[in-house]
Design a protein around this motif. Structure first.
Motif, PDB file in Angstrom:
ATOM      1  N   ALA A  80      -9.829  -0.577  24.894  1.00 40.71           N
ATOM      2  CA  ALA A  80      -9.196   0.690  24.757  1.00 40.71           C
ATOM      3  C   ALA A  80      -7.826   0.256  25.361  1.00 40.71           C
ATOM      4  O   ALA A  80      -6.840  -0.412  24.868  1.00 40.71           O
ATOM      5  N   LEU A 122     -13.190   2.080  22.696  1.00 38.39           N
ATOM      6  CA  LEU A 122     -13.973   2.233  23.075  1.00 38.39           C
ATOM      7  C   LEU A 122     -13.094   3.664  23.244  1.00 38.39           C
ATOM      8  O   LEU A 122     -13.457   5.256  24.428  1.00 38.39           O
ATOM      9  N   THR A 163     -10.380  -2.729  32.871  1.00 39.20           N
ATOM     10  CA  THR A 163      -9.800  -4.291  32.130  1.00 39.20           C
ATOM     11  C   THR A 163     -11.077  -5.030  33.617  1.00 39.20           C
ATOM     12  O   THR A 163     -11.526  -5.812  33.292  1.00 39.20           O
ATOM     13  N   CYS A 168     -13.947  -1.946  29.773  1.00 36.85           N
ATOM     14  CA  CYS A 168     -13.645  -3.034  28.373  1.00 36.85           C
ATOM     15  C   CYS A 168     -13.601  -4.075  28.215  1.00 36.85           C
ATOM     16  O   CYS A 168     -13.262  -5.251  30.166  1.00 36.85           O
ATOM     17  N   SER A 171      -7.689  -4.739  27.346  1.00 40.23           N
ATOM     18  CA  SER A 171      -6.744  -3.488  27.092  1.00 40.23           C
ATOM     19  C   SER A 171      -5.203  -3.731  26.386  1.00 40.23           C
ATOM     20  O   SER A 171      -5.361  -4.953  26.457  1.00 40.23           O
TER      21      SER A 171
END
Length: 467
Positions: A80, A122, A163, A168, A171
């Motif tokens: 992300a 994402l 994170t 995700c 990032s």
């Protein structure tokens, strides 16, 4: 690793499973989108989830694998972006309601390079207004997944929360005064603030052009190195990007050690005003590095006081310039923190800026001489435990902000790279971050040292009890 633990797998583990066809990018992406929908209502880390975009990229990644094509360790890995990285036709607001509907006509260079590496986007992660110290009053701040009442770090707050919570696998954040390091430290992540110019800023909304750095936030040093390797390098669209070749951070990190590395430690710099828990974490890290064969030396840090005290003013002037199109014309739509910073910029004289620029140049020169004698320096991220949200809201004055920036802003002023590593937990069970600082373009050495430290410690393997 079990399937239940999949959201907390490292990229190094995950990429091998994807390459061996044990994990499907499409199935993985659907699982991550489901996890976000189930958990982020409480964490509030995402500004925008992009399911259609993510599915299309995951399907493309899987089709390439079907043809025997593997792009590398980010192939099919869901990540992300901080919501200041331009994404074509996808809103990019920079934490500012006045830009909430902005749909860029092009992708930022970092966005392009992550897509070329096969990563799956994402969505866009929440951040403070304009990447300064506070979220706009109309935007609810992300929650720290370790402790909801604790600060998540700014300005890459959503990057830290998502994170750390397994929403995700890595990032991007940006760091002007500490905004990769603060959320990495507060959320138990590994983050790299690269050398200024190592990563292109083309298509990244600025706070302060000469201080802004873009870099990865991930589970460990190798993962951060993988992401950095994908986004680093010369970009013709950013004349300030550096032309130097990009090393293979993953290979160097796996093979490297800290044996014989000269690691500096300045007790006067670290201990003054620091909580005993922070000092204890640094001492423990020093002991680990010594056991690994590092040559730990007590070396005085070059005088940092002028650049620390001048950071806010310097940033303010460049922020005022960055917002010329909307400030003061739309000043009433700004939150008080960012508005106050810009007003400070307008009130600053040219003579004061000249003084700060000279102080900055002097500090850079002294730090360059410092790193001619040592390889790395160990320092904390914060002077004390991660504050509560109430403490951060009530105490965010100029003096407090300067104290918070003590271990971060000087290295933005100088442009030196750092790696933030989890180094323990405070009495409240909230992570403590530490950082290694290097000379310009020493990111490979930082990944190497971070990976060596993490091979014998497990702080980076712990994750919050969520989901």
């Amino acid at each position: 690793m079990t399937a239940a633990a999949l959201p907390f797998w490292s990229i190094t583990e995950l990429s091998e499973a994807i390459r061996r066809r044990e994990v499907s990018p499409v199935t993985l992406t659907e699982a991550m989108l489901t996890r976000i929908s189930e958990l982020d209502a409480g964490l509030k880390s995402y500004q925008l989830v992009t399911p259609e975009h993510a599915r299309a990229q995951a399907e493309a990644a899987e089709a390439e694998l079907d043809r025997g094509q593997w792009r590398g360790p980010l192939h099919g890995v869901p990540i992300a972006l901080k919501d200041l990285c331009f994404t074509k036709d996808i809103p990019t607001g920079g934490g500012m309601p006045i830009h909430a509907a902005q749909k860029p006509a092009f992708d930022a260079t970092v966005t392009v390079r992550l897509a070329q590496a096969g990563a799956v986007l994402l969505g866009k992660l929440k951040m403070t207004e304009g990447a300064f110290s506070a979220h706009h009053p109309s935007i609810e701040a992300p929650r720290n997944p370790w402790a909801a009442e604790r600060w998540t770090g700014s300005s890459s707050s959503g990057s830290g929360a998502a994170t750390a919570a397994g929403l995700c696998f890595a990032s991007l954040g940006s760091d002007t005064g500490g905004s990769i390091r603060f959320p990495s430290g507060a959320c138990g992540l590994t983050g790299i603030k690269p050398t200024w110019g190592r990563v292109s800023r083309y298509g990244v909304m600025p706070l302060s052009d000469s201080l802004d750095h873009v870099g990865p936030m991930a589970r460990n040093a190798l993962d951060a190195g993988i992401v950095l390797g994908a986004i680093a390098g010369k970009d013709q669209n950013d004349p300030t990007s550096l032309p130097d070749p990009v090393p293979d951070y993953l290979t160097l990190g796996k093979a490297g050690s800290v044996k014989g590395l000269r690691i500096a430690y300045d007790p006067a710099y670290i201990m003054e005003g620091s909580d005993p828990a922070i000092v204890a974490a640094l001492d423990a890290a020093l002991a680990v590095l010594k056991d690994l064969g590092a040559d730990v030396r007590v070396v005085p840090m070059p005088d940092w006081t002028d650049v620390l005290e001048g950071w806010t003013t310097y940033c303010a002037v460049e922020t005022a310039y960055a917002h010329l199109a909307t400030y003061p014309a739309r000043a009433s739509e700004y939150g008080p923190e960012l508005k106050g910073l810009i007003d400070l910029g307008y009130a600053t004289t040219g003579v004061e800026i000249a003084r700060l620029q000279i102080a900055r140049d002097v500090f850079k020169a002294r730090l360059k001489a410092f790193f001619a004698e040592v390889d790395l320096m160990l320092a904390p991220v914060l002077t004390g435990p991660v504050p509560t949200l109430e403490q951060w809201a009530n105490e965010r004055s100029a003096d407090v902000l300067t104290n918070v920036l003590k271990f971060t802003a000087p290295f933005d002023m100088a442009g030196n790279p750092t790696i933030t590593l989890p180094g323990g937990f405070d009495a409240n069970g909230v992570p403590i971050g530490l950082q290694l600082v290097g000379t310009h373009l020493s990111e490979a050495l930082l990944v190497q040292a971070g990976a060596a430290f993490q091979r014998v410690t497990d702080w980076h393997l712990r994750h919050p009890k969520i989901g």
